[in-house]
Design a protein around this motif. Structure first.
Motif, short mmCIF file in Angstrom:
data_model
loop_
_atom_site.label_atom_id
_atom_site.label_comp_id
_atom_site.label_asym_id
_atom_site.label_seq_id
_atom_site.Cartn_x
_atom_site.Cartn_y
_atom_site.Cartn_z
N ALA A 1 0.87 -1.18 0.00
CA ALA A 1 0.00 0.00 0.00
C ALA A 1 0.91 1.23 0.00
CB ALA A 1 -0.92 0.01 1.22
N GLU A 2 0.63 2.19 -0.85
CA GLU A 2 1.49 3.36 -0.94
C GLU A 2 0.67 4.60 -1.26
OE1 GLU A 2 4.35 2.71 -3.99
OE2 GLU A 2 2.88 1.98 -5.43
N THR A 3 1.25 5.74 -0.93
CA THR A 3 0.64 7.03 -1.22
C THR A 3 1.71 8.11 -1.21
OG1 THR A 3 -1.15 8.56 -0.61
CG2 THR A 3 0.13 7.62 1.17
N ARG A 4 1.31 9.28 -1.64
CA ARG A 4 2.22 10.43 -1.62
C ARG A 4 1.73 11.40 -0.53
NH1 ARG A 4 1.09 13.18 -5.76
NH2 ARG A 4 3.07 14.21 -6.28
N VAL A 5 2.65 11.85 0.30
CA VAL A 5 2.32 12.77 1.38
C VAL A 5 3.14 14.06 1.22
CG1 VAL A 5 4.04 11.73 2.93
CG2 VAL A 5 2.19 13.08 3.89
N ARG A 6 2.49 15.20 1.46
CA ARG A 6 3.19 16.47 1.37
C ARG A 6 3.49 16.95 2.78
NH1 ARG A 6 1.21 22.29 -0.74
NH2 ARG A 6 3.25 23.21 -1.14
N ASP A 7 4.77 16.97 3.12
CA ASP A 7 5.19 17.34 4.47
C ASP A 7 5.16 18.85 4.66
OD1 ASP A 7 5.72 14.83 5.73
OD2 ASP A 7 7.39 14.60 4.33
N ALA A 8 5.38 19.27 5.92
CA ALA A 8 5.27 20.69 6.27
C ALA A 8 6.33 21.55 5.59
CB ALA A 8 5.37 20.86 7.79
N GLY B 1 6.85 21.42 2.49
CA GLY B 1 6.38 21.62 1.13
C GLY B 1 6.75 20.51 0.17
N ARG B 2 7.64 19.62 0.57
CA ARG B 2 8.09 18.56 -0.34
C ARG B 2 7.14 17.37 -0.28
NH1 ARG B 2 14.35 17.39 0.45
NH2 ARG B 2 13.84 16.12 -1.41
N VAL B 3 6.95 16.72 -1.46
CA VAL B 3 6.10 15.54 -1.56
C VAL B 3 6.98 14.29 -1.49
CG1 VAL B 3 4.46 14.27 -3.00
CG2 VAL B 3 4.40 16.77 -2.93
N ARG B 4 6.60 13.36 -0.60
CA ARG B 4 7.39 12.15 -0.43
C ARG B 4 6.49 10.92 -0.56
NH1 ARG B 4 9.45 16.03 3.04
NH2 ARG B 4 11.71 16.34 2.93
N GLN B 5 7.09 9.82 -1.00
CA GLN B 5 6.38 8.55 -1.17
C GLN B 5 6.49 7.75 0.12
OE1 GLN B 5 5.14 8.32 -4.23
NE2 GLN B 5 4.05 6.36 -4.11
N VAL B 6 5.36 7.21 0.56
CA VAL B 6 5.34 6.37 1.76
C VAL B 6 4.67 5.05 1.38
CG1 VAL B 6 4.58 6.16 4.15
CG2 VAL B 6 5.13 8.42 3.22
N ARG B 7 5.28 3.94 1.73
CA ARG B 7 4.71 2.63 1.37
C ARG B 7 4.88 1.65 2.52
NH1 ARG B 7 8.96 3.07 -2.31
NH2 ARG B 7 7.45 3.43 -3.97
N VAL B 8 3.96 0.67 2.55
CA VAL B 8 3.96 -0.38 3.57
C VAL B 8 3.57 -1.68 2.89
CG1 VAL B 8 2.78 -1.26 5.62
CG2 VAL B 8 3.43 1.13 5.52
N LYS C 1 -2.00 3.87 7.12
CA LYS C 1 -2.67 5.00 7.78
C LYS C 1 -2.10 5.23 9.18
CE LYS C 1 -7.03 4.64 5.27
NZ LYS C 1 -8.49 4.37 5.36
N LYS C 2 -1.80 4.14 9.91
CA LYS C 2 -1.19 4.29 11.23
C LYS C 2 0.17 4.97 11.12
CE LYS C 2 -3.34 0.24 13.39
NZ LYS C 2 -3.07 -1.11 13.99
N ARG C 3 0.93 4.56 10.13
CA ARG C 3 2.26 5.15 9.94
C ARG C 3 2.15 6.63 9.59
NH1 ARG C 3 6.80 1.77 6.91
NH2 ARG C 3 6.16 0.44 8.64
N ARG D 1 1.55 8.55 12.74
CA ARG D 1 2.74 8.65 13.60
C ARG D 1 3.89 9.40 12.94
NH1 ARG D 1 1.54 3.04 14.40
NH2 ARG D 1 3.29 2.52 13.02
N ARG D 2 3.71 9.75 11.68
CA ARG D 2 4.80 10.38 10.92
C ARG D 2 5.20 11.70 11.60
NH1 ARG D 2 6.97 9.94 5.96
NH2 ARG D 2 7.59 11.83 4.81
N PRO D 3 6.48 11.88 11.95
CA PRO D 3 6.90 13.10 12.66
C PRO D 3 6.67 14.36 11.86
CG PRO D 3 8.81 11.86 11.92
CD PRO D 3 7.61 10.99 11.69
N GLY D 4 6.80 14.32 10.55
CA GLY D 4 6.52 15.50 9.75
C GLY D 4 7.72 16.41 9.65
N PHE D 5 8.24 16.62 8.47
CA PHE D 5 9.36 17.53 8.25
C PHE D 5 8.85 18.96 8.37
CE2 PHE D 5 10.28 13.60 6.16
CZ PHE D 5 11.61 13.36 6.46
N GLY D 6 9.51 19.74 9.22
CA GLY D 6 9.08 21.12 9.42
C GLY D 6 8.34 21.30 10.74
N HIS D 7 7.87 20.23 11.35
CA HIS D 7 7.25 20.30 12.66
C HIS D 7 8.29 19.99 13.73
CE1 HIS D 7 3.08 20.89 11.56
NE2 HIS D 7 3.19 19.96 10.63
N ALA D 8 7.99 20.42 14.97
CA ALA D 8 8.88 20.14 16.09
C ALA D 8 8.57 18.73 16.59
CB ALA D 8 8.69 21.15 17.21
#
Length: 419
Positions: A25-32, A34-41, A54-56, A59-66
């Motif tokens: 299962a995979e999708t593209r996520v846009r982090d804080a 602004g960059r789009v990254r591929q996430v797969r499980v 979805k759980k991952r 829990r994703r820390p997020g680039f740009g967040h503290a």
């Protein structure tokens, strides 16, 4: 067609594909950032892979967040991050403890089960209104600390606006400063001098330290902690009189106990205070045999006196003086000094003596309102505008037309109070 841009912090369509014995299962996520990254499980079945992805993402820390400080983070996570940051700030330990107590006692019980995104202006408004109904002062303090908390969240991109902004203005209840009267000063002095002097009382005899502390408070208008922090090296005694340098204060802190803090409450509190002779005589007597760097007032082990113990003894003075229910505390001595100086000189002189940066603070919180009435202006108006006869004698005006009839009717019918 151009593919629509994914919103910050969100992800696109989840797709699945089979590879051998696993499903990806995979999708593209846009982090804080602004960059789009591929996430797969990968898991054995497509539903398992989707759930795990979805759980991952949650829990994703997020680039740009503290770290994990995100809009969906619990409010308790913000408190933990802010508390750690607070420890690095150049604030007095007492201020930090006060902020933490405010959070623990009055904010966390209301918000601990919410996420940051769920803390709307309406919810903050409801909390402030509830506290204001009980204590306007507590509501103002809560608002201050909430601004600090949400300001930290804003700086770390965890929220896009401060929910405290837009809440209603809190009402300000202005308390009138109260100072000691000369009669109260006399009663407390007498009670302090006679405290526990009756023969046959159990326990150690009083050492007179609290009795002497209130004399210095009365003469210098210092804060109680500043008097407790005085050392022999802070005292200069010469032909022109005694001067005390205020360079610290005695505080009591959690896990640290009682100690002399090497700075007073504010920068402007560092000052030199001329000491009147009645208080200077007390200090001279106390200086005998005291080491230079030790506090003049000290406990049996040589450390500073514990402030709560001083206040407890002072309350016993008030009981003996018949003032137990008067609300008087050691802080009243500072207001008393400000009031005496302001009435004898002016509020600017009182502000300087107390170590305030502005006379507005002194006038608003320390100087008791003078309720005596100065009759001089009325006498001046009388001399200027009173009608006189040509020979200089005072002119008595006759009643106006119809006034005699009105007065007679009122005397006959009685005054109903609405004349």
């Amino acid at each position: 067609m151009v593919r629509p841009r994914i919103d910050l912090g969100t992800y696109g369509t989840i797709t699945t594909r089979r590879t051998g014995e696993k499903t990806i299962a995979e999708t593209r996520v846009r982090d804080a950032d602004g960059r789009v990254r591929q996430v797969r499980v990968s898991r054995e079945t497509a539903p398992q892979a989707r759930r795990e992805l979805k759980k991952r993402l949650l829990r994703r820390p997020g680039f740009g967040h503290a770290g994990d400080l995100r809009p969906d983070a619990p409010f308790t996570t913000l408190v933990d991050r802010w508390d750690a940051d607070l420890e690095t700030k150049e604030l007095a330990d007492g201020t930090k403890d006060h902020y933490r107590d405010q959070v623990r006692l009055y904010i966390l019980p209301a918000f601990e089960h919410f996420t940051l995104a769920e803390l709307t202006t309406g919810r903050v408004e409801a909390l402030l209104n509830a506290q204001e109904a009980d204590s306007p002062s507590r509501a103002r303090k809560t608002r201050t600390v909430l601004n600090l908390l949400f300001g930290y969240a804003l700086r770390h991109d965890a929220i896009n606006r401060n929910p405290v902004q837009g809440t209603s203005r809190l009402r300000v209840v202005k308390n009138k400063p109260k100072a000691l009267s000369l009669e109260q000063v006399s009663k407390i002095r007498e009670a302090a001098a006679n405290w526990r002097t009756d023969p046959g009382l159990p326990g150690p005899k009083p050492d007179g330290q609290v009795r002497d502390i209130i004399e210095i408070l009365l003469g210098t208008a210092m804060r109680p902690g500043e008097v407790l922090a005085l050392r022999p090296c802070d005292i200069t005694d010469g032909p022109a009189g005694m001067v005390a340098a205020v360079t610290g204060t005695v505080v009591q802190r959690k896990k640290k106990g009682t100690f002399r803090q090497e700075r007073p409450k504010t920068d402007s509190s560092n000052r030199f205070v001329p000491v009147p002779e009645f208080a200077a005589a007390v200090i001279r007597r106390r200086l005998r045999g005291v080491p230079t760097e030790r506090t003049i007032f000290a406990g049996r082990t040589g450390g500073p006196l514990v402030p709560p113990n001083v206040r407890r003894t002072f309350r016993e003075f008030l009981v003996d003086a018949g003032l137990a229910d008067s609300g008087i505390s050691l802080r009243w001595y500072r207001r008393t000094g400000a009031t005496v100086i302001a009435r004898g000189m002016d509020s600017d002189a009182a502000a300087t003596f107390l170590g305030h940066t502005s006379s507005a603070i002194t006038e608003g919180f320390y100087i008791e309102v003078d309720t005596t009435i100065d009759r001089t202006p009325a006498a001046h108006m009388e001399r200027t505008f009173r009608r006189k006869n040509p020979d200089g004698t005072l002119l008595t005006l006759p009643p106006a037309r119809g006034e005699d009839e009105v007065i007679a009717r009122v005397d006959q019918e009685g005054d109903d109070g609405d004349t």
